[in-house]
Write a protein that holds these residues in place. Structure first.
Motif, PDB file in Angstrom:
ATOM      1  N   TRP A   1      -2.235   2.061  -1.106  1.00  0.00           N
ATOM      2  CA  TRP A   1      -1.417   1.019  -1.362  1.00  0.00           C
ATOM      3  C   TRP A   1      -1.880   0.281  -2.185  1.00  0.00           C
ATOM      4  N   SER A   2      -2.992   0.571  -2.845  1.00  0.00           N
ATOM      5  CA  SER A   2      -3.540   0.139  -4.708  1.00  0.00           C
ATOM      6  C   SER A   2      -2.901   0.586  -5.629  1.00  0.00           C
ATOM      7  N   ASN A   3      -1.547   1.515  -5.209  1.00  0.00           N
ATOM      8  CA  ASN A   3      -1.050   2.407  -6.364  1.00  0.00           C
ATOM      9  C   ASN A   3       0.160   0.960  -6.610  1.00  0.00           C
ATOM     10  N   TRP A   4       0.905   0.165  -5.598  1.00  0.00           N
ATOM     11  CA  TRP A   4       1.965  -0.028  -5.602  1.00  0.00           C
ATOM     12  C   TRP A   4       1.983  -1.861  -5.640  1.00  0.00           C
ATOM     13  N   TRP A   5       2.270  -2.258  -4.900  1.00  0.00           N
ATOM     14  CA  TRP A   5       2.282  -4.394  -5.500  1.00  0.00           C
ATOM     15  C   TRP A   5       1.555  -5.167  -4.651  1.00  0.00           C
ATOM     16  N   PRO A   6       1.710  -5.545  -4.674  1.00  0.00           N
ATOM     17  CA  PRO A   6       0.356  -7.186  -4.010  1.00  0.00           C
ATOM     18  C   PRO A   6       1.021  -6.924  -2.911  1.00  0.00           C
ATOM     19  N   GLN A   7      -0.007  -7.588  -1.502  1.00  0.00           N
ATOM     20  CA  GLN A   7       0.247  -7.428  -0.722  1.00  0.00           C
ATOM     21  C   GLN A   7       1.627  -7.466  -0.534  1.00  0.00           C
ATOM     22  N   GLY A   8       1.879  -7.429   0.866  1.00  0.00           N
ATOM     23  CA  GLY A   8       3.203  -7.780   1.244  1.00  0.00           C
ATOM     24  C   GLY A   8       4.510  -7.540   1.246  1.00  0.00           C
ATOM     25  N   HIS A   9       4.535  -7.129  -0.842  1.00  0.00           N
ATOM     26  CA  HIS A   9       5.745  -6.401  -1.642  1.00  0.00           C
ATOM     27  C   HIS A   9       5.717  -4.664  -0.659  1.00  0.00           C
ATOM     28  N   ILE A  10       6.816  -4.871   0.267  1.00  0.00           N
ATOM     29  CA  ILE A  10       6.842  -3.839   1.094  1.00  0.00           C
ATOM     30  C   ILE A  10       6.660  -2.350   0.334  1.00  0.00           C
ATOM     31  N   ILE A  11       6.984  -1.538   0.154  1.00  0.00           N
ATOM     32  CA  ILE A  11       7.546   0.521   0.023  1.00  0.00           C
ATOM     33  C   ILE A  11       7.822   0.033   0.999  1.00  0.00           C
ATOM     34  N   GLY A  12       9.000   1.822   0.996  1.00  0.00           N
ATOM     35  CA  GLY A  12      10.550   2.244   1.951  1.00  0.00           C
ATOM     36  C   GLY A  12      10.030   3.662   2.248  1.00  0.00           C
ATOM     37  N   TRP A  13      10.150   4.497   2.876  1.00  0.00           N
ATOM     38  CA  TRP A  13      10.296   5.804   2.870  1.00  0.00           C
ATOM     39  C   TRP A  13      10.640   6.699   2.061  1.00  0.00           C
TER      40      TRP A  13
END
Ligand code: SOE
Length: 396
Positions: A329-341
């Motif tokens: 998750w440190s590669n993506w967004w702040p918490q709650g900003h969900i990622i996908g398949w």
């Protein structure tokens, strides 16, 4: 002109620190698209990248469609024969996104040419075919991975980490279902390659069951015995010519599973579960608690911990697996900003590139060809049990 600080693919190599890896892609359909998307997103999201994929070539039988895919995804070269593509010295990583009957021969040829390999699941149509692929990569020492991408869902990896840390204690149960609906009568699905034994090897078992069998091994351990039933609900379907053709694979299967470590459970997959779109769901029950996951709510995990709450509020609670300290998750967004398949493919390919450039093992956190072979042995045993009506021991 003022420095924009704008990074391009080239500068994503962080000043040249990250090597490039030439990719040769076989296939341009669903998995060709999912893998190509991951190769392009990886350098600027898994940043700084361990390596930068270079989209060297894509191969496919239909030249027009392959050229269109090369244009769409940005592959430099087009081949209509994978044999020619594998001769291309710029190809260092062979990515097999083809149908199941196109896994063995190209992967064995790639291994013999010293190419690292990423192969879509299931590894092969049978355990015997998977064994020939495992032998080839073992002999040549190339890195090899199977795209069991659900190991790379952050919530699933968190489940694995918690179990590995002993947080659940002794494991009693694993039960998993993988439910879809897209070949039910109201879809009018014709006789496609996934419904043809010669091309697919099996039906729901190899396509969906292989995923939850992989998760059973990833989360709980080795199965020692299975007892199964299969069913084909629609016995024949129209082929391209409109002629009715027998369906010679399972539409659905259910199996009990006894594990080496004493746990017992079940796995089930079908494409006749109306209302379920891509419902890959498992639950693990242990002495200290339970963990439950559902791919249709991919960023969540339901957990229950024995004795960790006042008895009046004992029960499952739901967590959003999106904190910076959760896997990837440190590669993506702040918490709650969900990622996908699609992001699971980025995570798995990044893991493989790291293994290649930094000489690290692919397993146990990513499935390699040994995992693909063992998965195939279990699938064969499930079909055997359904055929014989008896429990079948798992022997690798
Ligand atoms: C079709 O059943 C399918 O695309 C599978 O082939 C994939 O492996 C799964 O992730 C989604 O459903």
């Amino acid at each position: 002109m003022a420095e924009t600080g704008f990074t391009t693919m080239a500068s994503a190599q962080a000043g040249g620190a990250a090597p490039t890896i030439g990719v040769g892609m076989l296939g341009y359909a669903f998995m060709g698209k999912a893998h190509s998307n991951a190769y392009k997103k990886l350098p600027y999201m898994m940043y700084p990248p361990v390596a930068v994929p270079k989209l060297v070539a894509i191969a496919g039988r239909n030249e027009q469609a392959t050229r269109a895919a090369a244009q769409r995804f940005g592959y430099a070269k087009v081949y209509t024969d994978w044999r020619e593509m594998l001769k291309d010295d710029e190809v260092q990583l062979f990515d097999n996104g083809g149908p199941n009957n196109a896994h063995a021969e190209p992967c064995i040829a790639a291994a013999n040419l010293g190419k690292h390999i990423l192969c879509e699941k299931p590894l092969a149509r049978t355990a015997a075919e998977a064994a020939t692929m495992l032998d080839a990569v073992t002999k040549t020492g190339v890195k090899h991975a199977v795209m069991f991408n659900y190991r790379f869902v952050p919530a699933v990896r968190l489940a694995r980490d918690l179990i590995e840390q002993g947080k659940l204690g002794q494991i009693y149960h694993f039960r998993a279902v993988y439910l879809q609906e897209w070949i039910m009568p109201h879809y009018g699905t014709p006789h496609i390659w996934r419904l043809d034994k010669q091309q697919a090897g099996s039906g729901a078992l190899g396509d969906l069951g292989s995923h939850i069998i992989d998760l059973a091994r990833f989360l709980v351990g080795e199965p020692r015995r299975v007892s199964a039933a299969t069913q084909t609900f629609i016995k024949e379907r129209p082929d391209d010519s409109g002629a009715m053709k027998k369906v010679d694979v399972d539409d659905a299967f259910v199996s009990t599973v006894e594990f080496e470590n004493g746990a017992i459970g079940s796995v089930e997959a079908t494409r006749f579960a109306g209302g379920h779109k891509n419902y890959n769901s498992f639950e693990v029950n242990g002495e200290k608690g339970s963990i439950r996951f559902n791919l249709e709510r991919m960023n969540e995990l339901d957990v229950f911990w024995v004795g960790e709450e006042p008895k009046e509020t004992q029960g499952f609670h739901n967590i959003n697996v999106s904190e910076s300290y959760h896997p990837w998750w440190s590669n993506w967004w702040p918490q709650g900003h969900i990622i996908g398949w699609e992001h699971t493919f980025v995570h798995e390919i990044n893991h493989l590139l790291d293994a290649i450039v930094n000489h690290k093992p692919v397993a146990p956190y990513c499935a390699d060809f040994t995992d693909g072979y063992r998965n195939a042995v279990i699938c064969d045993a499930i079909l055997q049990s359904a055929e014989d009506g008896r429990r079948v021991d798992i022997q690798y």
